[in-house]
Write a protein that holds these residues in place. Structure first.
Motif, PDB file in Angstrom:
ATOM      1  N   GLY A 100       0.862  -1.043  -0.054  1.00 23.54           N
ATOM      2  CA  GLY A 100       0.052  -0.043  -0.253  1.00 23.54           C
ATOM      3  C   GLY A 100       0.709   1.258   0.078  1.00 23.54           C
ATOM      4  O   GLY A 100       0.297   2.419  -0.306  1.00 23.54           O
ATOM      5  N   HIS A 101       2.081   0.926   0.351  1.00 21.78           N
ATOM      6  CA  HIS A 101       3.194   2.348   0.363  1.00 21.78           C
ATOM      7  C   HIS A 101       4.089   2.224  -0.833  1.00 21.78           C
ATOM      8  O   HIS A 101       5.131   2.813  -0.814  1.00 21.78           O
ATOM      9  CB  HIS A 101       3.790   2.343   1.646  1.00 21.78           C
ATOM     10  CG  HIS A 101       2.966   2.564   2.972  1.00 21.78           C
ATOM     11  ND1 HIS A 101       3.138   3.820   3.509  1.00 21.78           N
ATOM     12  CD2 HIS A 101       2.017   1.963   3.460  1.00 21.78           C
ATOM     13  CE1 HIS A 101       2.311   3.851   4.704  1.00 21.78           C
ATOM     14  NE2 HIS A 101       1.482   2.609   4.536  1.00 21.78           N
ATOM     15  N   GLU A 102       3.626   1.562  -2.080  1.00 21.27           N
ATOM     16  CA  GLU A 102       4.712   1.219  -3.006  1.00 21.27           C
ATOM     17  C   GLU A 102       5.213   2.574  -3.675  1.00 21.27           C
ATOM     18  O   GLU A 102       6.329   2.472  -3.995  1.00 21.27           O
ATOM     19  CB  GLU A 102       3.870   0.394  -4.170  1.00 21.27           C
ATOM     20  CG  GLU A 102       3.722  -1.011  -3.729  1.00 21.27           C
ATOM     21  CD  GLU A 102       2.518  -1.105  -2.880  1.00 21.27           C
ATOM     22  OE1 GLU A 102       1.874  -0.161  -2.389  1.00 21.27           O
ATOM     23  OE2 GLU A 102       2.340  -2.215  -2.236  1.00 21.27           O
ATOM     24  N   ALA A 103       4.392   3.585  -3.524  1.00 18.87           N
ATOM     25  CA  ALA A 103       4.652   4.785  -3.971  1.00 18.87           C
ATOM     26  C   ALA A 103       5.889   5.745  -3.302  1.00 18.87           C
ATOM     27  O   ALA A 103       6.393   6.554  -3.851  1.00 18.87           O
ATOM     28  CB  ALA A 103       3.484   5.934  -4.344  1.00 18.87           C
ATOM     29  N   GLU A 104       6.404   5.298  -2.318  1.00 23.89           N
ATOM     30  CA  GLU A 104       7.384   5.697  -1.372  1.00 23.89           C
ATOM     31  C   GLU A 104       8.519   4.937  -1.557  1.00 23.89           C
ATOM     32  O   GLU A 104       9.588   5.436  -0.945  1.00 23.89           O
ATOM     33  CB  GLU A 104       6.734   5.592  -0.229  1.00 23.89           C
ATOM     34  CG  GLU A 104       5.634   6.229   0.480  1.00 23.89           C
ATOM     35  CD  GLU A 104       5.108   5.856   2.003  1.00 23.89           C
ATOM     36  OE1 GLU A 104       5.771   5.657   2.690  1.00 23.89           O
ATOM     37  OE2 GLU A 104       3.829   5.841   2.128  1.00 23.89           O
ATOM     38  N   THR A 105       8.774   4.076  -2.364  1.00 24.07           N
ATOM     39  CA  THR A 105       9.888   3.599  -2.836  1.00 24.07           C
ATOM     40  C   THR A 105      10.265   4.056  -4.470  1.00 24.07           C
ATOM     41  O   THR A 105       9.057   4.139  -5.078  1.00 24.07           O
ATOM     42  CB  THR A 105       9.996   2.013  -2.768  1.00 24.07           C
ATOM     43  OG1 THR A 105       8.994   1.442  -3.549  1.00 24.07           O
ATOM     44  CG2 THR A 105       9.814   1.649  -1.421  1.00 24.07           C
ATOM     45  N   PRO A 106      11.491   3.841  -4.808  1.00 25.76           N
ATOM     46  CA  PRO A 106      11.663   3.851  -6.321  1.00 25.76           C
ATOM     47  C   PRO A 106      10.722   2.775  -6.966  1.00 25.76           C
ATOM     48  O   PRO A 106      10.294   1.690  -6.415  1.00 25.76           O
ATOM     49  CB  PRO A 106      13.002   3.723  -6.368  1.00 25.76           C
ATOM     50  CG  PRO A 106      13.733   3.990  -5.216  1.00 25.76           C
ATOM     51  CD  PRO A 106      12.501   3.654  -4.174  1.00 25.76           C
ATOM     52  N   HIS A 107      10.589   2.823  -8.295  1.00 27.85           N
ATOM     53  CA  HIS A 107       9.825   1.769  -9.031  1.00 27.85           C
ATOM     54  C   HIS A 107      10.484   0.446  -9.002  1.00 27.85           C
ATOM     55  O   HIS A 107      11.661   0.302  -8.921  1.00 27.85           O
ATOM     56  CB  HIS A 107       9.695   2.082 -10.572  1.00 27.85           C
ATOM     57  CG  HIS A 107       8.973   3.547 -10.798  1.00 27.85           C
ATOM     58  ND1 HIS A 107       7.653   3.680 -10.346  1.00 27.85           N
ATOM     59  CD2 HIS A 107       9.289   4.680 -11.197  1.00 27.85           C
ATOM     60  CE1 HIS A 107       7.430   5.017 -10.717  1.00 27.85           C
ATOM     61  NE2 HIS A 107       8.509   5.612 -11.287  1.00 27.85           N
ATOM     62  N   GLU A 108       9.660  -0.625  -8.673  1.00 23.68           N
ATOM     63  CA  GLU A 108      10.046  -1.828  -8.699  1.00 23.68           C
ATOM     64  C   GLU A 108      10.853  -2.450  -9.941  1.00 23.68           C
ATOM     65  O   GLU A 108      10.346  -2.134 -10.868  1.00 23.68           O
ATOM     66  CB  GLU A 108       8.986  -2.854  -8.140  1.00 23.68           C
ATOM     67  CG  GLU A 108       7.945  -3.118  -9.356  1.00 23.68           C
ATOM     68  CD  GLU A 108       6.638  -3.802  -8.611  1.00 23.68           C
ATOM     69  OE1 GLU A 108       6.158  -3.633  -7.503  1.00 23.68           O
ATOM     70  OE2 GLU A 108       6.004  -4.563  -9.549  1.00 23.68           O
ATOM     71  N   VAL A 109      11.649  -3.147  -9.669  1.00 25.15           N
ATOM     72  CA  VAL A 109      12.664  -3.780 -10.934  1.00 25.15           C
ATOM     73  C   VAL A 109      12.327  -5.438 -11.017  1.00 25.15           C
ATOM     74  O   VAL A 109      12.567  -5.761 -12.019  1.00 25.15           O
ATOM     75  CB  VAL A 109      14.070  -3.600 -10.638  1.00 25.15           C
ATOM     76  CG1 VAL A 109      14.446  -2.085 -10.967  1.00 25.15           C
ATOM     77  CG2 VAL A 109      14.455  -4.080  -9.298  1.00 25.15           C
ATOM     78  N   LEU A 110      11.751  -5.905  -9.942  1.00 26.07           N
ATOM     79  CA  LEU A 110      11.181  -7.169  -9.956  1.00 26.07           C
ATOM     80  C   LEU A 110       9.990  -7.324  -8.925  1.00 26.07           C
ATOM     81  O   LEU A 110      10.180  -6.620  -7.807  1.00 26.07           O
ATOM     82  CB  LEU A 110      12.437  -8.250  -9.760  1.00 26.07           C
ATOM     83  CG  LEU A 110      12.076  -9.657  -9.712  1.00 26.07           C
ATOM     84  CD1 LEU A 110      11.745 -10.288 -11.154  1.00 26.07           C
ATOM     85  CD2 LEU A 110      13.306 -10.582  -9.137  1.00 26.07           C
ATOM     86  N   ALA A 111       9.162  -8.160  -8.943  1.00 26.44           N
ATOM     87  CA  ALA A 111       8.318  -8.460  -7.974  1.00 26.44           C
ATOM     88  C   ALA A 111       7.665  -9.931  -8.266  1.00 26.44           C
ATOM     89  O   ALA A 111       7.517 -10.173  -9.272  1.00 26.44           O
ATOM     90  CB  ALA A 111       6.861  -7.498  -7.951  1.00 26.44           C
ATOM     91  N   VAL A 112       7.279 -10.792  -7.180  1.00 29.19           N
ATOM     92  CA  VAL A 112       6.756 -11.883  -7.137  1.00 29.19           C
ATOM     93  C   VAL A 112       5.316 -11.505  -6.844  1.00 29.19           C
ATOM     94  O   VAL A 112       4.925 -11.151  -5.566  1.00 29.19           O
ATOM     95  CB  VAL A 112       7.272 -12.998  -6.283  1.00 29.19           C
ATOM     96  CG1 VAL A 112       6.528 -14.295  -6.117  1.00 29.19           C
ATOM     97  CG2 VAL A 112       8.700 -13.117  -6.373  1.00 29.19           C
ATOM     98  N   ARG A 113       4.396 -11.587  -7.913  1.00 29.59           N
ATOM     99  CA  ARG A 113       3.088 -10.913  -7.579  1.00 29.59           C
ATOM    100  C   ARG A 113       1.986 -11.953  -8.064  1.00 29.59           C
ATOM    101  O   ARG A 113       2.079 -12.649  -8.759  1.00 29.59           O
ATOM    102  CB  ARG A 113       2.934  -9.808  -8.829  1.00 29.59           C
ATOM    103  CG  ARG A 113       3.740  -8.596  -8.499  1.00 29.59           C
ATOM    104  CD  ARG A 113       3.459  -7.460  -9.243  1.00 29.59           C
ATOM    105  NE  ARG A 113       3.700  -6.056  -8.822  1.00 29.59           N
ATOM    106  CZ  ARG A 113       3.118  -5.467  -7.777  1.00 29.59           C
ATOM    107  NH1 ARG A 113       1.852  -6.186  -7.397  1.00 29.59           N
ATOM    108  NH2 ARG A 113       3.355  -4.298  -7.507  1.00 29.59           N
ATOM    109  N   THR A 114       0.788 -11.536  -7.413  1.00 28.00           N
ATOM    110  CA  THR A 114      -0.515 -12.280  -7.928  1.00 28.00           C
ATOM    111  C   THR A 114      -0.724 -11.857  -9.486  1.00 28.00           C
ATOM    112  O   THR A 114      -0.609 -10.844  -9.638  1.00 28.00           O
ATOM    113  CB  THR A 114      -1.709 -11.768  -7.119  1.00 28.00           C
ATOM    114  OG1 THR A 114      -1.340 -11.860  -5.579  1.00 28.00           O
ATOM    115  CG2 THR A 114      -2.879 -12.383  -7.657  1.00 28.00           C
TER     116      THR A 114
END
Lengths: 330, 330
Positions: free
Chosen positions: A48-62
């Motif tokens: 829910g706070h993803e905007a507070e980090t730089p853009h993701e370069v990889l994620a294990v996601r649904t």
């Protein structure tokens, strides 16, 4: 000086390099603040706070969940306070004793869970497996980048181990130079290998299994044992039985086993030593002869003047006793 | 295993030795307790409590005052929790990869003042001079002991630097083996010296004095400068202008100068960095070519997984900026 930073500087006398990285000075240190678990509404690593980090370069996601949005289990983002940068440079080396080079590299954070958890060993084993698979993926990617010659995966758990953020995470710092300690291991592995084609780590593993007294945990593919000359109480090394220089070559069966062994050793460490701060670090290399392994380094003793002056650590706990205690918690 | 302790163990792969010393586990850690200055009535290092330490082996005393009684300014006692012992041994080396040897050595505590003071830089300069003279005396004594090949003088100031006792003190740990980091400096000094007879430290000092930007403080006999590749913010090296391998050769004029420079640098460090924990360590050797020097290592940044895995430190403060700040407090 009108050099840019970050830069790698070589000690004028010995082969020790330092990364001078002024951007690191801006790091927040939330973890020094007691009662931190209560503050997780402000944690930039929480879902829910993803905007507070730089853009993701990889994620294990649904499947179908949006990039940089909720729905992930493990997420990799660039470090906001990098010790190395892809675009570092230029630097001057004032003369032959004062040598510097650009701190070229990549510095990433692996956020290991979406909820505010401090400890990887509290996660289900399938989740731990995802984390150790992500390390493999990042190593494969950075290993293909010709500017980079070394990729270091490491975890700082707890403030005495260097953590500045509580939320469960680890880091990947890849640089253009093979560091001193890694180079020493590679050199020794090569020297040992030359006469008979033997791997020093394979031989060590055979002898530790035969001796038994330092073994902590064995599984089909992976063995954990207390380090013969451990720098810290309960220092434990985790090696694959199958020889391989690079962690990238980890099979899925080995990955499952590794996740289970790391998780169990860390849980036992927490039980016998009162949830200590610790680091775990990966040693891996692209080229043979080498044998990848993890080192778990509990920070139960300080690093004081003697250790810094000499490189020799003082450890009050005999490794055989450490192994016995860690075995009993099985 | 029925080995005795302490013992030195060699890492199976690289040339890193660890001192496994179970007696260290019994150390008290008063310093973790906040409000400690108030507790000094219980401090075993305070004047009047001499019976709570082992018998003194050296003291700077008022003439006629009794051994192990009040009347001293600096007092040296054996460490109650030694990392090495004169009578260590025997040990077994199970095989060629698992090598150990007895932890033969001497471990002493230098109690630097009779009253409950935490910081050496708070003492008058004549008192600091007494402390640095005591180091010289102990080095001369241990240097003549043929069982010992290395004498390490070091101070741990503050808990993050490894101190377990607050009362101003330092330590001397002499062992039968030259440690890794010292050996690396000796090797490099010899390699550098071989072609033209030059000392790498003399040349470094000349170039630092010519460049000027890292100089912190100069005196007639001693120069302090920010280390080019400092591992820690404000890392400062203190060298004598006159070439000498061994600190034992320190003249009385150099001693006076050294005490003043060390005290001033430590006071400025405290002022610019908020009284940080620090170590200072002496590098000295009996044999040429070498050039004794002190390294002041402020513990403003942690030693985390990256540093332990690689031997490469992350330092957020450029040494030129560190020097500028330390000069301004002059």
């Amino acid at each position: 000086m009108n050099d840019s930073f970050p830069q790698l500087r070589k000690d004028p006398v010995i082969d020790r390099w330092t990364l001078i990285a002024p951007e690191r000075a801006a790091r927040p240190t939330e973890i020094e603040d007691p009662g931190h678990l209560a503050h997780h509404t402000a944690c930039p690593f929480c879902e829910g706070h993803e905007a507070e980090t730089p853009h993701e370069v990889l994620a294990v996601r649904t499947p179908g969940s949006p990039t940089d949005g909720p729905g992930w289990r493990v997420r990799v983002v660039p470090n906001r306070f990098p010790a190395a940068r892809p675009d570092a440079g230029p630097v001057r080396s004032p003369h032959d004793l004062l040598v510097a080079e650009p701190g070229v590299g990549v510095h990433e954070v692996v956020i290991e869970a979406p909820h505010h958890e401090a400890s990887i060993s509290a996660l289900p084993v399938e989740h731990v497996r995802d984390v150790f698979a992500v390390y493999r993926d990042r190593l494969a990617l950075h290993g293909a980048d010709r500017r980079l010659r070394h990729v270091q995966v490491f975890k700082n758990h707890g403030a005495p181990a260097g953590a500045s953020v509580e939320h469960v995470h680890s880091q990947i710092l890849a640089t253009g130079r093979i560091p001193l300690e890694i180079e020493a291991e590679l050199d020794r592995a090569a020297t040992y290998h030359a006469p008979h084609g033997d791997c020093v780590y394979c031989d060590l593993l055979d002898r530790e299994l035969a001796a038994g007294e330092r073994i902590v945990l064995e599984s089909e593919h992976v063995v954990a044992f207390a380090a013969w000359a451990g720098r810290f109480p309960y220092e434990t090394w985790v090696l694959p039985r199958r020889h391989a220089a690079s962690y990238e070559r980890l099979s899925n069966a080995e990955l499952t086993d590794l996740a289970g062994v790391m998780r169990t050793v860390l849980r036992r460490l927490s039980a016998v030593a009162g949830d200590p701060a610790y680091n775990y670090v990966l040693h891996t290399t692209a080229a043979e002869p080498f044998h990848w392994h993890w080192e778990i380094l509990p920070r139960l003793t300080g690093i004081a003047g003697y250790e810094l002056a000499t490189g020799c650590y003082l450890n009050p706990l005999p490794p055989e006793e450490a192994a016995e205690r860690l075995r009993k918690r099985g």
